[in-house]
Write a protein that holds these residues in place. Structure first.
Motif, short mmCIF file in Angstrom:
data_model
loop_
_atom_site.label_atom_id
_atom_site.label_comp_id
_atom_site.label_asym_id
_atom_site.label_seq_id
_atom_site.Cartn_x
_atom_site.Cartn_y
_atom_site.Cartn_z
N LEU A 48 -52.57 -15.53 -3.39
CA LEU A 48 -53.40 -15.75 -2.20
C LEU A 48 -53.07 -17.09 -1.55
O LEU A 48 -53.00 -17.20 -0.31
N TYR A 49 -52.87 -18.11 -2.38
CA TYR A 49 -52.52 -19.42 -1.83
C TYR A 49 -51.15 -19.38 -1.15
O TYR A 49 -50.96 -19.96 -0.07
N LEU A 50 -50.19 -18.68 -1.77
CA LEU A 50 -48.87 -18.55 -1.16
C LEU A 50 -48.95 -17.81 0.17
O LEU A 50 -48.30 -18.20 1.14
N LEU A 51 -49.76 -16.75 0.22
CA LEU A 51 -49.93 -16.01 1.46
C LEU A 51 -50.56 -16.88 2.54
O LEU A 51 -50.13 -16.89 3.70
N PHE A 52 -51.57 -17.64 2.15
CA PHE A 52 -52.24 -18.55 3.09
C PHE A 52 -51.27 -19.61 3.61
O PHE A 52 -51.37 -20.04 4.77
N THR A 53 -50.32 -20.02 2.77
CA THR A 53 -49.37 -21.06 3.17
C THR A 53 -48.26 -20.51 4.05
O THR A 53 -47.81 -21.16 5.00
N LEU A 54 -47.80 -19.29 3.75
CA LEU A 54 -46.64 -18.75 4.45
C LEU A 54 -46.98 -18.11 5.80
O LEU A 54 -46.09 -17.97 6.64
N PRO A 56 -48.69 -19.26 8.45
CA PRO A 56 -48.36 -20.11 9.61
C PRO A 56 -46.86 -20.23 9.86
O PRO A 56 -46.43 -20.27 11.01
N PHE A 57 -46.07 -20.29 8.76
CA PHE A 57 -44.62 -20.36 8.95
C PHE A 57 -44.08 -19.06 9.57
O PHE A 57 -43.19 -19.11 10.42
N TYR A 58 -44.61 -17.92 9.13
CA TYR A 58 -44.17 -16.66 9.72
C TYR A 58 -44.57 -16.59 11.19
O TYR A 58 -43.79 -16.11 12.03
N ALA A 268 -40.74 -22.17 22.95
CA ALA A 268 -40.00 -23.41 22.78
C ALA A 268 -40.66 -24.32 21.75
O ALA A 268 -39.97 -24.97 20.95
N LEU A 269 -41.99 -24.36 21.76
CA LEU A 269 -42.70 -25.20 20.79
C LEU A 269 -42.48 -24.70 19.37
O LEU A 269 -42.27 -25.49 18.44
N ALA A 270 -42.50 -23.38 19.19
CA ALA A 270 -42.25 -22.82 17.86
C ALA A 270 -40.81 -23.08 17.42
O ALA A 270 -40.54 -23.40 16.26
N ALA A 271 -39.85 -22.95 18.35
CA ALA A 271 -38.46 -23.22 18.01
C ALA A 271 -38.27 -24.69 17.64
O ALA A 271 -37.54 -25.02 16.69
N GLY A 272 -38.93 -25.58 18.35
CA GLY A 272 -38.87 -27.00 17.99
C GLY A 272 -39.49 -27.27 16.63
O GLY A 272 -38.99 -28.10 15.86
N GLY A 273 -40.58 -26.55 16.32
CA GLY A 273 -41.18 -26.70 14.99
C GLY A 273 -40.26 -26.23 13.88
O GLY A 273 -40.19 -26.84 12.80
#
Length: 302
Positions: A48-54, A56-58, A268-273
């Motif tokens: 659950l913690y891994l899912l919560f962390t990943l 936002p990255f996805y 563009a903001l996501a690509a910069g991130g």
């Protein structure tokens, strides 16, 4: 079955007196109540913690890779237009190079000064040493925003405003207290008798440190260096206040320029991130073993 194996000439291991047979030991081990909780009780919260962390990255990758105006939850067809836009049109290539220079310079300076200070804290006794250690710890509670005005005045008198050195020096100074404490704790775990043996053989203190102590500090140096680099890479405030030219800005300030007053280009903001996050992820993927060892060894007194 044992008698049959014996008749066939197969040697059967016989447990010694008082020794439990292997099968019985396995059954006993399964039934022991003190073996800890079942694996699912550990894996479920970690999952659950891994899912919560990943997530936002996805979500960031989704906006960076899918075409503008698309609302699909899967980035297909994949496009690189957002990366091309931020790298070429928004000068992220220059920001990336500036952040790399600041991060590497801050890392080298922090490691060099922390080595000297940590060795002094670990090996020498001097008056007010406890008070100095307390001051180092208390300095970690001072936010960088409180020091902006005196730092700005200092750098202006030194003619370092709009110079990369202002950010490098500020980053190094703010990272030194924790770095010195970590390096000092790691040096305490190196037996002093090894240095004394080198002194007996004719080595100076500096040579003994370089030949005996320094090779044993690799995990600690990697931990301190990675911490210094990532902190400098991600820090926004000093670069914003001390650098005024666009060609000297770093990636965090560059990301801020993608947020307009009326609208935000999410692609563009996501690509910069992604551009800002990928180098840090790669670094930690390669040094995670050394990083954990270094932080754990430097955090305790041997």
């Amino acid at each position: 079955m044992t008698a049959a194996l014996a008749r066939q000439g197969t040697r059967v291991p016989v447990p010694a007196d008082g020794e439990t047979p292997p099968a019985a030991r396995r059954r006993t081990r399964r039934r022991r109540p003190d073996d800890g909780p079942p694996r699912w009780q550990t894996l479920l919260p970690l999952g659950l913690y891994l899912l919560f962390t990943l997530i936002p990255f996805y979500w960031m990758l989704l906006f960076a890779l899918r075409p503008a105006g698309s609302t699909a939850l899967v980035p297909w067809p994949v496009t690189g237009e957002h990366f091309e836009k931020v790298w070429n049109d928004r000068s992220f290539g220059t920001y990336f190079l500036n952040s790399t220079q600041v991060g590497i310079a801050s890392m080298v300076m922090t490691m060099a000064v922390a080595l000297a200070g940590g060795y002094a804290l670990a090996r020498f006794r001097f008056r007010l040493k406890s008070a100095f250690m307390l001051a180092l710890l208390c300095s970690q509670f001072i936010p960088g925003a409180l020091m902006l005005v005196p730092l700005f005045e200092t750098f202006r008198n030194l003619q370092l405003i709009n110079s990369m050195w202002s950010v490098i020096i500020a980053e190094t100074v703010f990272q030194l207290p924790l770095s010195m404490i970590l390096i000092g704790g790691f040096i305490r775990n190196v037996p002093e008798s090894l240095e004394e043996a080198a002194w007996v053989d004719g080595c100076s203190r500096l040579r003994a440190f370089g030949a005996i102590v320094l090779p044993m500090l690799r995990p600690g140096l990697i931990a301190v260096g990675s911490f210094a680099f990532v902190h400098s890479w991600n820090h926004f405030l000093f670069a914003l206040m001390f650098l005024s030219s666009q060609d000297k800005q770093t990636i965090p300030v560059g990301l801020n320029t993608l947020i307009g007053s009326d609208s935000v280009d999410l692609g563009a903001l996501a690509a910069g991130g992604v551009v800002a996050a990928v180098p840090v992820v790669i670094i930690f993927a390669f040094i995670q073993k050394w990083l954990i060892t270094g932080f754990s060894a430097g955090a305790v007194k041997g």
